[in-house]
Design a protein around this motif. Structure first.
Motif, PDB file in Angstrom:
ATOM      1  N   VAL A 221       0.841  -1.204   0.000  1.00 42.79           N
ATOM      2  CA  VAL A 221       0.000   0.000   0.000  1.00 42.79           C
ATOM      3  C   VAL A 221       0.871   1.248   0.000  1.00 42.79           C
ATOM      4  CG1 VAL A 221      -1.606   1.362   1.387  1.00 42.79           C
ATOM      5  CG2 VAL A 221      -2.004  -1.080   1.071  1.00 42.79           C
ATOM      6  N   LEU A 222       1.876   1.265   0.878  1.00 47.06           N
ATOM      7  CA  LEU A 222       2.769   2.427   0.950  1.00 47.06           C
ATOM      8  C   LEU A 222       3.481   2.647  -0.380  1.00 47.06           C
ATOM      9  CD1 LEU A 222       4.429   2.027   4.468  1.00 47.06           C
ATOM     10  CD2 LEU A 222       2.602   3.594   3.809  1.00 47.06           C
ATOM     11  N   LYS A 223       3.981   1.573  -0.963  1.00 47.08           N
ATOM     12  CA  LYS A 223       4.688   1.683  -2.242  1.00 47.08           C
ATOM     13  C   LYS A 223       3.767   2.242  -3.317  1.00 47.08           C
ATOM     14  CE  LYS A 223       7.554  -0.985  -5.445  1.00 47.08           C
ATOM     15  NZ  LYS A 223       8.135  -2.321  -5.745  1.00 47.08           N
ATOM     16  N   LYS A 224       2.526   1.797  -3.333  1.00 43.42           N
ATOM     17  CA  LYS A 224       1.563   2.280  -4.327  1.00 43.42           C
ATOM     18  C   LYS A 224       1.285   3.763  -4.143  1.00 43.42           C
ATOM     19  CE  LYS A 224      -1.214   1.056  -7.732  1.00 43.42           C
ATOM     20  NZ  LYS A 224      -0.728   0.396  -8.967  1.00 43.42           N
ATOM     21  N   LEU A 225       1.311   4.227  -2.905  1.00 44.27           N
ATOM     22  CA  LEU A 225       1.045   5.638  -2.600  1.00 44.27           C
ATOM     23  C   LEU A 225       2.292   6.512  -2.720  1.00 44.27           C
ATOM     24  CD1 LEU A 225      -1.282   5.188   0.525  1.00 44.27           C
ATOM     25  CD2 LEU A 225      -1.987   5.825  -1.796  1.00 44.27           C
TER      26      LEU A 225
ATOM     27  N   MET B  21     -13.453   0.919  14.076  1.00 40.09           N
ATOM     28  CA  MET B  21     -14.902   0.739  14.289  1.00 40.09           C
ATOM     29  C   MET B  21     -15.384  -0.650  13.908  1.00 40.09           C
ATOM     30  SD  MET B  21     -16.498   4.441  13.157  1.00 40.09           S
ATOM     31  CE  MET B  21     -15.771   4.446  11.510  1.00 40.09           C
ATOM     32  N   GLY B  22     -14.441  -1.518  13.538  1.00 42.89           N
ATOM     33  CA  GLY B  22     -14.803  -2.890  13.234  1.00 42.89           C
ATOM     34  C   GLY B  22     -15.143  -3.172  11.791  1.00 42.89           C
ATOM     35  N   TYR B  23     -14.958  -2.199  10.908  1.00 40.18           N
ATOM     36  CA  TYR B  23     -15.247  -2.399   9.488  1.00 40.18           C
ATOM     37  C   TYR B  23     -14.006  -2.895   8.753  1.00 40.18           C
ATOM     38  CZ  TYR B  23     -19.367   0.421  10.572  1.00 40.18           C
ATOM     39  OH  TYR B  23     -20.526   0.907  11.126  1.00 40.18           O
ATOM     40  N   GLY B  24     -14.219  -3.698   7.736  1.00 41.72           N
ATOM     41  CA  GLY B  24     -13.120  -4.183   6.934  1.00 41.72           C
ATOM     42  C   GLY B  24     -12.725  -3.192   5.850  1.00 41.72           C
ATOM     43  N   VAL B  25     -11.467  -3.204   5.461  1.00 40.83           N
ATOM     44  CA  VAL B  25     -10.997  -2.316   4.401  1.00 40.83           C
ATOM     45  C   VAL B  25     -10.316  -3.127   3.303  1.00 40.83           C
ATOM     46  CG1 VAL B  25     -10.737  -0.333   5.944  1.00 40.83           C
ATOM     47  CG2 VAL B  25      -8.808  -1.901   5.612  1.00 40.83           C
ATOM     48  N   SER B  26     -10.483  -4.425   3.335  1.00 45.70           N
ATOM     49  CA  SER B  26      -9.787  -5.297   2.396  1.00 45.70           C
ATOM     50  C   SER B  26     -10.107  -4.958   0.946  1.00 45.70           C
ATOM     51  CB  SER B  26     -10.133  -6.757   2.670  1.00 45.70           C
ATOM     52  OG  SER B  26      -9.412  -7.624   1.826  1.00 45.70           O
ATOM     53  N   SER B  27     -11.384  -4.712   0.654  1.00 45.50           N
ATOM     54  CA  SER B  27     -11.770  -4.420  -0.730  1.00 45.50           C
ATOM     55  C   SER B  27     -11.178  -3.093  -1.190  1.00 45.50           C
ATOM     56  CB  SER B  27     -13.294  -4.382  -0.860  1.00 45.50           C
ATOM     57  OG  SER B  27     -13.857  -3.399  -0.003  1.00 45.50           O
ATOM     58  N   ALA B  28     -11.109  -2.101  -0.295  1.00 43.28           N
ATOM     59  CA  ALA B  28     -10.526  -0.797  -0.629  1.00 43.28           C
ATOM     60  C   ALA B  28      -9.030  -0.946  -0.923  1.00 43.28           C
ATOM     61  CB  ALA B  28     -10.756   0.202   0.504  1.00 43.28           C
ATOM     62  N   ILE B  29      -8.342  -1.777  -0.150  1.00 39.21           N
ATOM     63  CA  ILE B  29      -6.919  -2.011  -0.366  1.00 39.21           C
ATOM     64  C   ILE B  29      -6.698  -2.722  -1.691  1.00 39.21           C
ATOM     65  CG2 ILE B  29      -4.899  -3.275   0.446  1.00 39.21           C
ATOM     66  CD1 ILE B  29      -5.781  -2.692   3.292  1.00 39.21           C
ATOM     67  N   ASP B  30      -7.538  -3.735  -1.955  1.00 35.65           N
ATOM     68  CA  ASP B  30      -7.419  -4.458  -3.224  1.00 35.65           C
ATOM     69  C   ASP B  30      -7.621  -3.527  -4.412  1.00 35.65           C
ATOM     70  OD1 ASP B  30      -6.933  -6.847  -1.962  1.00 35.65           O
ATOM     71  OD2 ASP B  30      -9.034  -7.501  -1.987  1.00 35.65           O
ATOM     72  N   GLU B  31      -8.587  -2.641  -4.293  1.00 29.07           N
ATOM     73  CA  GLU B  31      -8.875  -1.696  -5.387  1.00 29.07           C
ATOM     74  C   GLU B  31      -7.681  -0.781  -5.645  1.00 29.07           C
ATOM     75  OE1 GLU B  31     -12.061   1.882  -6.463  1.00 29.07           O
ATOM     76  OE2 GLU B  31     -12.427   0.562  -4.746  1.00 29.07           O
ATOM     77  N   LEU B  32      -7.034  -0.316  -4.552  1.00 31.41           N
ATOM     78  CA  LEU B  32      -5.860   0.536  -4.713  1.00 31.41           C
ATOM     79  C   LEU B  32      -4.721  -0.222  -5.383  1.00 31.41           C
ATOM     80  CD1 LEU B  32      -4.206   3.154  -3.979  1.00 31.41           C
ATOM     81  CD2 LEU B  32      -3.524   1.931  -1.899  1.00 31.41           C
ATOM     82  N   LEU B  33      -4.475  -1.435  -4.951  1.00 32.51           N
ATOM     83  CA  LEU B  33      -3.347  -2.198  -5.464  1.00 32.51           C
ATOM     84  C   LEU B  33      -3.542  -2.614  -6.913  1.00 32.51           C
ATOM     85  CD1 LEU B  33      -2.457  -4.444  -2.389  1.00 32.51           C
ATOM     86  CD2 LEU B  33      -1.412  -2.293  -3.094  1.00 32.51           C
ATOM     87  N   LEU B  34      -4.773  -2.649  -7.371  1.00 29.55           N
ATOM     88  CA  LEU B  34      -5.050  -3.030  -8.758  1.00 29.55           C
ATOM     89  C   LEU B  34      -4.938  -1.854  -9.723  1.00 29.55           C
ATOM     90  CD1 LEU B  34      -8.058  -5.490  -8.279  1.00 29.55           C
ATOM     91  CD2 LEU B  34      -5.738  -6.062  -9.046  1.00 29.55           C
ATOM     92  N   GLN B  35      -4.845  -0.648  -9.175  1.00 21.54           N
ATOM     93  CA  GLN B  35      -4.777   0.547 -10.036  1.00 21.54           C
ATOM     94  C   GLN B  35      -3.437   0.605 -10.779  1.00 21.54           C
ATOM     95  OE1 GLN B  35      -5.578   3.958  -7.568  1.00 21.54           O
ATOM     96  NE2 GLN B  35      -7.677   3.339  -7.144  1.00 21.54           N
TER      97      GLN B  35
END
Length: 406
Positions: free
Chosen positions: A337-341, A392-406
């Motif tokens: 994630v850091l590398k992508k950003l 707050m207990g929510y997942g962010v996996s899909s958001a991370i996947d979306e970023l890494l696929l860009q």
């Protein structure tokens, strides 16, 4: 005269070589050039260094053929290839340059080695890092956002370096040069405007009120790493080293620690916008004050501001946010994630909670100061958003996947 003895040790060839270089380069200080050339003659015939197992960029970019081509070349101050690469031979972390410059000429004389190292360091994912023309933008009013959560951002810190034209850099400079640079840097600090005014003091006689600021990262420590020793950064320490700190304890200038001057803007909390404004004002005022003294900074038309370490050329800007990311940092994809950003992270060098990471821009070359600070502001804002969701207990996996696929 014992000609056999002189010939055995190749003294005539050495003298002829040094004289030819002296005539060709015509250094401003020929006596210093000759002294350095004679002092480091043993380095010319040391042979290709052992780089097996090294993960720094020197090990990737220095070939035996290139070493043979450059090993006998000297810069105008007498700096040699072996002096430049010693930091990478002795140490150098993975992905670090593994070389240092001894003067402004190093970036020209050793360009065949320095250029690929800079390209690899500042653009590790590919693409050119060195543009046709260096760009700078210290217009802090164009920064968007930059007001980050104080609950997650412990502090903000933006720094850069400047080196003075006509003087050797720290790995090569003489005691006289170091003291002259110290006087110019301190003189410039004494001319800063009232809102940045503060105290200048030599490290050898540092007042107690300033020495207490070491815990805040405003006072330098003696460089004690293997790389610092190889680069001779701590010679005569603390002679020729001084520090300036403004009255608000939010802006500092270090003289002759790794570069001629290191400028730092810092502040507790997430007010990155304020830190960047002070940084821009401080850098501009410092350079203007140097010019009044007849000094100027080393600035290359394509590389920008030159530095001791090729990793600090360009803007020289490192915009660091010290951020609490207790949940997100445990995700195995966090490094990706850091590398992508366009960011990097490391453990803070100052005493902080274990959950705090220092997040900063990966590159300093090829972008303006504004672009780099904007990159960090936007990237950390995204990281904090995900951290809050995880709290707050929510997942962010899909958001991370979306970023890494860009």
């Amino acid at each position: 005269m014992d000609k056999q003895y002189l010939n055995k040790h190749k003294i005539p060839e050495l003298i002829n070589e040094v004289i030819l270089q002296l005539v060709e380069l015509r250094p401003a200080d020929p006596k210093t050039f000759l002294a350095n050339a004679i002092l480091h003659t043993c380095e010319v015939d040391t042979g290709y260094p052992e780089l097996t197992g090294k993960a720094n960029l020197l090990s990737r970019c220095l070939t035996p053929a290139l070493y043979e081509k450059l090993k006998a070349v000297r810069t105008s101050s007498g700096f040699t290839l072996d002096r430049a690469i010693q930091v990478g031979v002795d140490g150098g972390a993975e992905g670090e340059p593994g070389v240092v410059a001894g003067d402004e000429d190093s970036y020209t004389v050793f360009a065949e080695l320095f250029t690929p190292i800079m390209e690899a360091y500042h653009r590790p994912s590919g693409g050119p890092a060195i543009a046709e023309k260096f760009r700078s933008d210290l217009n802090h009013g164009k920064l968007t956002g930059g007001l980050l959560s104080d609950l997650h951002v412990v502090s903000c810190r933006i720094r850069t370096v400047r080196n003075l034209r006509g003087y050797a850099l720290l790995p090569q400079c003489s005691r006289r040069e170091r003291r002259e640079v110290e006087a110019l840097v301190c003189g410039a600090c004494g001319e800063l405007p009232d809102d940045l005014a503060g105290t200048v003091a030599p490290l050898v006689r540092l007042p107690e009120e300033l020495s207490r600021l070491a815990a805040k990262g405003l006072i330098p420590h003696r460089p004690d790493t293997v790389e610092a020793a190889s680069a001779c950064l701590a010679r005569d320490w603390p002679d020729g080293r001084s520090v300036f700190v403004n009255s608000g304890r939010t802006f500092a200038v270090w003289a002759n620690v790794k570069d001629h001057a290191k400028l730092i803007s810092t502040q507790s909390g997430g007010q990155l916008r304020q830190v960047f404004e002070r940084f821009c004002d401080g850098v501009s005022a410092f350079e203007a004050a140097l010019m009044k003294q007849g000094a100027s900074v080393m600035r290359h038309p394509r590389l920008g501001n030159l530095a001791t370490c090729p990793g600090d050329v360009g803007t020289g800007v490192r915009a660091s946010l010290f951020v609490k990311l207790e949940n997100l940092a445990r995700d195995e994809r966090f490094p990706e994630v850091l590398k992508k950003l366009g960011l990097k992270s490391r453990a803070p060098r100052l005493p902080m909670e274990k959950s705090v990471l220092e997040i900063f821009n990966a590159s300093k070359l090829g972008s303006t100061e504004l672009e780099l600070v904007q990159l960090v502001a936007d990237g950390v804002e995204k990281l904090i958003k995900w951290e809050k969701s995880m709290e707050m207990g929510y997942g962010v996996s899909s958001a991370i996947d979306e970023l890494l696929l860009q």
